[in-house]
Design an enzyme around this catalytic site. Sequence first.
Site, short mmCIF file in Angstrom:
data_model
loop_
_atom_site.label_atom_id
_atom_site.label_comp_id
_atom_site.label_asym_id
_atom_site.label_seq_id
_atom_site.Cartn_x
_atom_site.Cartn_y
_atom_site.Cartn_z
CG HIS A 170 -1.70 -1.26 1.39
ND1 HIS A 170 -2.78 -1.62 0.62
CD2 HIS A 170 -1.49 -2.29 2.24
CE1 HIS A 170 -3.22 -2.81 1.00
NE2 HIS A 170 -2.44 -3.24 1.98
CB SER A 230 14.91 17.66 -19.40
OG SER A 230 14.11 18.83 -19.41
#
Length: 456
Positions: free
Chosen positions: A171, A296
Amino acid sequence: MQLSSLTAVSPVDGRYAGKTSSLRPIFSEYGLIRFRVMVEVRWLQRLAAHAGIPEVAPFSAEANALLDSLASDFQLEHAERIKEIERTTNHDVKAVEYLLKEQAAKLPELAAVSEFIHFACTSEDINNLSHALMLREGRDSVLLPLMRQIAEAIRELAVKLADVPMLSRTHGQPASPTTLGKELANVVYRLERQIKQVAGIELLGKINGAVGNYNAHLSAYPEVDWEANARQFIEGDLGLTFNPYTTQIEPHDYIAELFDAIARFNTILIDFDRDVWGYISLGYFKQKTVAGEIGSSTMPHKVNPIDFENSEGNLGIANALFQHLASKLPISRWQRDLTDSTVLRNLGVGIAHSIIAYEASLKGIGKLELNAQRIAEDLDACWEVLAEPVQTVMRRYGVENPYEKLKELTRGKGISAEALQTFIEELAIPAEAKVELKKLTPAGYVGNAAAQAKRI
């Protein structure tokens, strides 16, 4: 505008053309024609080998050599001639028949039996067997080797990192520790189950005429056991699996089975891609940089997990295609409709996106570098994960409410090694049990994870 990698509509034949070139001889229009010619040739040879069809006598070595060369050494010029014929016939399979008759005319022995080319066949007799042969070659020569290469690359990483303790996350929250190698071993086991299933799918075929009852065959030669002959042709000559019950079309159930199995492999690989992406994000893996590459257009520092992202994206496209083919192809109105025809022309597209993805995952795996310090830091900051073994030992010695006491101590908050040691010291359990519990560290509490990773 001429077709090139720059002008192709599909990135499979454009940007990714270099990665999918191995599929061109198999799943292209040329590939389909090549397999159609092979099926037609082998069917003619099967008729000649049958004693119950005296009008087609056993072929001489010269005749078989000519036919074998057409079947096994099919040239692009032959395919171009077939397309030229098709412009007149407007029927692709009939164009194949006419090309073979042209070739047969070169040898009187074959010219004499040229009307037995495509004998008693409907187009789908030729097509379904061609598709099965395409899928077999694509699966066995391209797809499975790459699948196995991925599983082996992850296996090598799993064994190499078998002893590297790592904080688990269930979780998204800290959970009992594992090892990085064990988590990779889980993936290997899952992938290899699907590889076995992909390899084991039977590829079916039929050659029983217009509605599956050998109507034309029996009208010409009622004494011949056409079903036995068809089985011998499909299984003995072509190496496929005979389907005894069909309509005009082989019902394509096996194609659905094959694509569903490939899609399951792909789904597991998506799971792997996302997990590794997450481990890179956490800093557990670094990526080897490649000189000249840019991450990038505006942020010079970036080294992005682009290979795993590319893989995930292509696997999604592949599975969407596989899902459509698997749900559509087994459905055909009455004895057949033509909706499968255009869909079957896309047999190789999902496979193409799959191999693009496989190559990307392999490239990404090759760039991974362990960041042991970062993994150790995360693990050492989570001593609360030792609440599980402590409360389990407390249960053994009859301490009341062990789970609840550890919950109060640890739930929703971190604890230090010292705080846990103090808690253990105050427990009403044997001294030797306290000693063993105090020896525990998050890095040492990994069960048999390392052993599982090493035996994968």
